[in-house]
Scaffold this motif. Structure first.
Motif, PDB file in Angstrom:
ATOM      1  N   PRO A 243       7.033  48.257  -3.863  1.00 56.54           N
ATOM      2  CA  PRO A 243       7.507  48.527  -2.593  1.00 56.54           C
ATOM      3  C   PRO A 243       7.410  49.991  -2.268  1.00 56.54           C
ATOM      4  O   PRO A 243       7.110  50.486  -1.370  1.00 56.54           O
ATOM      5  CB  PRO A 243       8.949  48.073  -2.361  1.00 56.54           C
ATOM      6  CG  PRO A 243       9.172  46.869  -3.601  1.00 56.54           C
ATOM      7  CD  PRO A 243       8.025  47.460  -4.614  1.00 56.54           C
ATOM      8  N   ASN A 244       7.516  51.065  -3.456  1.00 62.50           N
ATOM      9  CA  ASN A 244       7.645  52.400  -3.175  1.00 62.50           C
ATOM     10  C   ASN A 244       6.258  52.581  -3.338  1.00 62.50           C
ATOM     11  O   ASN A 244       5.929  53.965  -2.860  1.00 62.50           O
ATOM     12  CB  ASN A 244       8.234  53.047  -4.476  1.00 62.50           C
ATOM     13  CG  ASN A 244       9.803  52.726  -4.307  1.00 62.50           C
ATOM     14  OD1 ASN A 244      10.559  53.415  -3.594  1.00 62.50           O
ATOM     15  ND2 ASN A 244      10.277  52.078  -5.254  1.00 62.50           N
ATOM     16  N   ALA A 245       5.294  51.988  -3.619  1.00 64.79           N
ATOM     17  CA  ALA A 245       3.747  52.508  -3.915  1.00 64.79           C
ATOM     18  C   ALA A 245       3.020  51.838  -2.514  1.00 64.79           C
ATOM     19  O   ALA A 245       1.807  52.342  -2.564  1.00 64.79           O
ATOM     20  CB  ALA A 245       2.930  51.865  -5.207  1.00 64.79           C
ATOM     21  N   LEU A 246       3.525  51.046  -1.567  1.00 64.23           N
ATOM     22  CA  LEU A 246       2.861  50.236  -0.638  1.00 64.23           C
ATOM     23  C   LEU A 246       2.584  51.393   0.650  1.00 64.23           C
ATOM     24  O   LEU A 246       1.186  51.031   0.860  1.00 64.23           O
ATOM     25  CB  LEU A 246       3.719  49.352  -0.153  1.00 64.23           C
ATOM     26  CG  LEU A 246       3.867  48.068  -0.730  1.00 64.23           C
ATOM     27  CD1 LEU A 246       4.750  47.039  -0.033  1.00 64.23           C
ATOM     28  CD2 LEU A 246       2.485  47.266  -0.947  1.00 64.23           C
ATOM     29  N   PRO A 247       2.874  52.324   0.816  1.00 62.20           N
ATOM     30  CA  PRO A 247       2.725  53.068   1.967  1.00 62.20           C
ATOM     31  C   PRO A 247       1.217  53.470   1.956  1.00 62.20           C
ATOM     32  O   PRO A 247       0.336  53.365   2.868  1.00 62.20           O
ATOM     33  CB  PRO A 247       3.639  54.238   2.262  1.00 62.20           C
ATOM     34  CG  PRO A 247       4.870  53.645   1.719  1.00 62.20           C
ATOM     35  CD  PRO A 247       4.460  52.644   0.548  1.00 62.20           C
ATOM     36  N   PRO A 248       0.587  54.267   0.991  1.00 64.70           N
ATOM     37  CA  PRO A 248      -0.786  54.683   0.821  1.00 64.70           C
ATOM     38  C   PRO A 248      -1.618  53.487   0.759  1.00 64.70           C
ATOM     39  O   PRO A 248      -2.766  53.716   1.209  1.00 64.70           O
ATOM     40  CB  PRO A 248      -0.926  55.527  -0.468  1.00 64.70           C
ATOM     41  CG  PRO A 248       0.547  55.219  -1.238  1.00 64.70           C
ATOM     42  CD  PRO A 248       1.590  54.834  -0.498  1.00 64.70           C
ATOM     43  N   VAL A 249      -1.197  52.261   0.058  1.00 64.07           N
ATOM     44  CA  VAL A 249      -2.064  51.144   0.103  1.00 64.07           C
ATOM     45  C   VAL A 249      -2.243  50.551   1.593  1.00 64.07           C
ATOM     46  O   VAL A 249      -3.299  50.305   1.882  1.00 64.07           O
ATOM     47  CB  VAL A 249      -1.389  50.275  -0.935  1.00 64.07           C
ATOM     48  CG1 VAL A 249      -2.244  49.064  -0.988  1.00 64.07           C
ATOM     49  CG2 VAL A 249      -1.210  50.843  -2.149  1.00 64.07           C
ATOM     50  N   ILE A 250      -1.193  50.611   2.202  1.00 64.06           N
ATOM     51  CA  ILE A 250      -1.180  50.074   3.561  1.00 64.06           C
ATOM     52  C   ILE A 250      -2.315  50.722   4.649  1.00 64.06           C
ATOM     53  O   ILE A 250      -2.922  50.187   5.449  1.00 64.06           O
ATOM     54  CB  ILE A 250       0.221  49.741   4.156  1.00 64.06           C
ATOM     55  CG1 ILE A 250       1.184  48.766   3.369  1.00 64.06           C
ATOM     56  CG2 ILE A 250       0.146  49.462   5.655  1.00 64.06           C
ATOM     57  CD1 ILE A 250       2.584  48.627   4.016  1.00 64.06           C
ATOM     58  N   SER A 251      -2.105  52.180   4.287  1.00 59.86           N
ATOM     59  CA  SER A 251      -3.011  52.990   5.221  1.00 59.86           C
ATOM     60  C   SER A 251      -4.446  52.377   5.075  1.00 59.86           C
ATOM     61  O   SER A 251      -5.318  52.869   5.899  1.00 59.86           O
ATOM     62  CB  SER A 251      -2.966  54.320   4.593  1.00 59.86           C
ATOM     63  OG  SER A 251      -3.350  54.553   3.393  1.00 59.86           O
ATOM     64  N   LEU A 252      -5.028  51.631   4.052  1.00 55.63           N
ATOM     65  CA  LEU A 252      -6.241  51.137   3.936  1.00 55.63           C
ATOM     66  C   LEU A 252      -6.471  50.163   4.689  1.00 55.63           C
ATOM     67  O   LEU A 252      -7.816  49.852   4.902  1.00 55.63           O
ATOM     68  CB  LEU A 252      -6.546  51.005   2.348  1.00 55.63           C
ATOM     69  CG  LEU A 252      -6.694  52.145   1.282  1.00 55.63           C
ATOM     70  CD1 LEU A 252      -6.949  51.445  -0.012  1.00 55.63           C
ATOM     71  CD2 LEU A 252      -8.020  52.846   1.606  1.00 55.63           C
ATOM     72  N   ALA A 253      -5.407  49.553   5.476  1.00 56.22           N
ATOM     73  CA  ALA A 253      -5.645  48.234   6.085  1.00 56.22           C
ATOM     74  C   ALA A 253      -6.808  48.463   7.136  1.00 56.22           C
ATOM     75  O   ALA A 253      -7.509  47.641   7.592  1.00 56.22           O
ATOM     76  CB  ALA A 253      -4.271  47.700   6.752  1.00 56.22           C
ATOM     77  N   ALA A 254      -6.467  49.583   7.784  1.00 55.74           N
ATOM     78  CA  ALA A 254      -7.242  49.983   8.835  1.00 55.74           C
ATOM     79  C   ALA A 254      -8.853  50.094   8.639  1.00 55.74           C
ATOM     80  O   ALA A 254      -9.632  49.684   9.342  1.00 55.74           O
ATOM     81  CB  ALA A 254      -7.073  51.441   9.692  1.00 55.74           C
ATOM     82  N   ILE A 255      -9.221  50.561   7.449  1.00 54.74           N
ATOM     83  CA  ILE A 255     -10.451  50.917   7.082  1.00 54.74           C
ATOM     84  C   ILE A 255     -11.187  49.455   6.663  1.00 54.74           C
ATOM     85  O   ILE A 255     -12.022  48.917   7.147  1.00 54.74           O
ATOM     86  CB  ILE A 255     -10.387  51.719   5.860  1.00 54.74           C
ATOM     87  CG1 ILE A 255     -10.161  53.225   6.127  1.00 54.74           C
ATOM     88  CG2 ILE A 255     -11.913  51.775   4.994  1.00 54.74           C
ATOM     89  CD1 ILE A 255      -9.949  54.136   4.969  1.00 54.74           C
TER      90      ILE A 255
END
Length: 276
Positions: A189-201
């Motif tokens: 859960p603490n590592a998710l924000p930068p991973v989620i930012s790839l969703a748009a790409i």
């Protein structure tokens, strides 16, 4: 400040969310505004746009309503974009968490597997898989996700490797938590924000890949698609340019909406980081 309100404070975030909301509204209302089969023949062939109120965008060379195809095609495009992004992120987070937290031979095997998938261009991999499985919407989603998961896996792995030595992880180990529970419940859960930012790409790439597959005849033949609409009108660009222009502009607007939303999320994430 919530993430949504932080995104709305940026111009890119507001523009992207508004455009996505319009596309979502178009997709949700398509069955009510254009009931019935959108691929059915309902007008004279090559009816020009804005000449018939029942068919405001005209008809293609078979007499199918362009507006109905466009609205129903937005459902296909949004479904592929969202499902492909979710599948890619889920698989990437699973692989990245196992590789980053367990390390050792598990890390080596999973990262070499990621390297193998990254050596093949995503579009070629999707086309090869569709050729084997046959054209259907689930197959298209899985084919796109198969080429997109390595990037979120690598980012998740890097984030988890930087978090696994933190004090809260040591506390969880002392408390007797299972290693996998620590990895997925405490660290991920603490590592998710930068991973989620790839969703748009990933979603933007999925829109373009699905359109390209449909353009080449690898799309689901039972669903309207903007790519197949562009392909249908390419032989009539001089006499009826709107057949390709309308779905082409819709594709551009959809990719732009996803890109702007992604930029808004990235800005909101940077704003929230100091307070985290």
């Amino acid at each position: 400040m919530t993430m949504l309100s932080a995104m709305l404070r940026s111009g890119e975030g507001r523009a992207g969310l508004v455009l996505l909301a319009l596309f979502a509204a178009l997709a949700l209302t398509a069955p009510f505004v254009f009931p019935g089969d959108p691929l059915a023949i309902s007008a004279p062939p090559l009816l020009p746009p804005f000449t018939d109120s029942a068919h405001p965008l005209g008809a293609d060379r078979l007499g199918r309503d362009i507006a109905a195809e466009l609205a129903w095609g937005s459902r296909t495009t949004l479904l592929v974009a969202v499902a492909s992004a979710l599948a890619s992120l889920l698989l990437g987070c699973l692989v990245g968490t196992l590789a980053g937290f367990l390390g050792g031979w598990t890390d080596d095997v999973l990262m070499r597997l990621s390297d193998a998938f990254q050596t093949v261009p995503a579009f070629l991999l999707a086309m090869a898989l569709i050729s084997v499985t046959g054209p259907s919407l689930p197959a298209i989603v899985l084919a796109i996700a198969a080429g997109a998961w390595p990037q979120p896996a690598r980012i998740a792995r890097a984030e988890i490797r930087s978090l696994r030595e933190r004090d809260f992880v040591a506390s969880a180990r002392v408390a007797g938590m299972h290693p996998l529970a620590i990895g997925f419940r405490e660290i991920l859960p603490n590592a998710l924000p930068p991973v989620i930012s790839l969703a748009a790409i990933i979603a933007a790439a999925a829109v373009l890949i699905e359109a390209a597959l449909s353009f080449l005849g690898f799309g689901d033949p039972n669903r309207p698609s903007w790519g197949s609409m562009v392909a249908e009108g390419r032989s009539l660009l001089r006499s009826a340019p709107s057949l390709s222009l309308v779905p082409g502009l819709a594709l551009v607007a959809m990719v732009l909406a996803i890109h702007l939303t992604g930029r808004g999320y990235a800005k909101a994430l940077r704003v929230r980081e100091p307070a985290a």
